[in-house]
Design a protein around this motif. Sequence first.
Motif, mmCIF file in Angstrom:
data_model
loop_
_atom_site.group_PDB
_atom_site.id
_atom_site.type_symbol
_atom_site.label_atom_id
_atom_site.label_comp_id
_atom_site.label_asym_id
_atom_site.label_seq_id
_atom_site.Cartn_x
_atom_site.Cartn_y
_atom_site.Cartn_z
ATOM 1 N N SER A 138 0.830 -1.206 0.000
ATOM 2 C CA SER A 138 0.000 0.000 0.000
ATOM 3 C C SER A 138 0.860 1.250 0.000
ATOM 4 N N ARG A 139 1.888 1.236 0.863
ATOM 5 C CA ARG A 139 2.756 2.424 0.956
ATOM 6 C C ARG A 139 3.422 2.689 -0.383
ATOM 7 N N TYR A 140 3.935 1.616 -1.002
ATOM 8 C CA TYR A 140 4.670 1.822 -2.249
ATOM 9 C C TYR A 140 3.727 2.302 -3.354
ATOM 10 N N ALA A 141 2.530 1.696 -3.412
ATOM 11 C CA ALA A 141 1.568 2.099 -4.449
ATOM 12 C C ALA A 141 1.230 3.581 -4.300
ATOM 13 N N ASN A 142 0.994 4.009 -3.063
ATOM 14 C CA ASN A 142 0.669 5.425 -2.843
ATOM 15 C C ASN A 142 1.854 6.317 -3.159
#
Length: 286
Positions: free
Chosen positions: A130-134
């Motif tokens: 999630s962090r990387y996608a955001n």
Amino acid sequence: MASVGGAGVRSSKRKHQETKVEKLKTDTSSAMPVPFTGNSAPPLYSVEIRHGPGKTAHDLDNQPALKKPKLPLAAELDGFGLQSNATRSLTAEEPKLVACRLDRMRGAVRTLLECIGEDPDREGLQDTPSRYANALLFLTSGHQMNVDTIVNKALFHESHHGMVIMRDIEICSLCEHHLLPFTGKMHIGYVPSSAVIGLSKLPRIAEIFSRRLQIQERLTKEVAHAIMEAVKPQGVAVVMEASHLCISMRGVQKPGTITITSHFSGCLEQSDLRSEFLGLVGMSRA
Ligand SMILES: Nc1nc2c(ncn2[C@@H]2O[C@H](COP(=O)(O)OP(=O)(O)OP(=O)(O)O)[C@@H](O)[C@H]2O)c(=O)[nH]1
């Protein structure tokens, strides 16, 4: 475009072409080396022009059963970096498509973690997809910005015919070849004709184009074109100096190297004004 970095810049026939010195292909179906045949040995290197991305894209999404809506493309490169049809459709994207985009990105990051031998479910990595996608969406958010909105009519009639320069604008961008950051400084100058632009808009314009997948040369040119288009000055100069993680951390592994790119147009193509600009941004070699 002229280079002030000493090394010559090869001109390209088309905007997406890049040259590559590549080892000639050998027979990869066999583990055996190609036997040396004496006089008829082929040259070791050939020069090839690559059109577009060049390498096969692999779909890492391992959920074929999911019905996937067709996601609009982020960018249609028009050579000038101005808002393209694809960028417009991304800006107007429905929440359903945004959620789908994020979901697929999370899945792809999970796959990457698995492929490097990590356990995506271990505590420290659970939120990483999630962090990387955001983070990636933020780092490419320039695809959803356009120059008109950012300039917001902050153009002021002023009969100032000297040079206006903003130097040392911090830039962080992502190289489109390795998706690794390149960071550095951009110096922007222009000679107004009938209007000046709000100063803050210069770094804002630089951000629109740096928050996209880029190469340094195109980023430099796109910022210059956008200022020319928005302000219609007598001339524009943009110089950028940056270091690329794909060069320092991997590959050729040369930390400390700086790449300098420049774009001069209009009256700033004249050598006296170009020299004045380079002197004022502290880049003259005097
Ligand atoms: N001109 C230009 N090249 C860039 C930029 N960022 C990265 N590159 C280069 O893009 C090239 C991609 O070359 P490839 O041979 O396809 O990729 P590679 O095998 O990872 O190459 P190496 O980096 O040499 O290991 C490399 O030479 C990078 O240094 C940029 O902003 N401008």
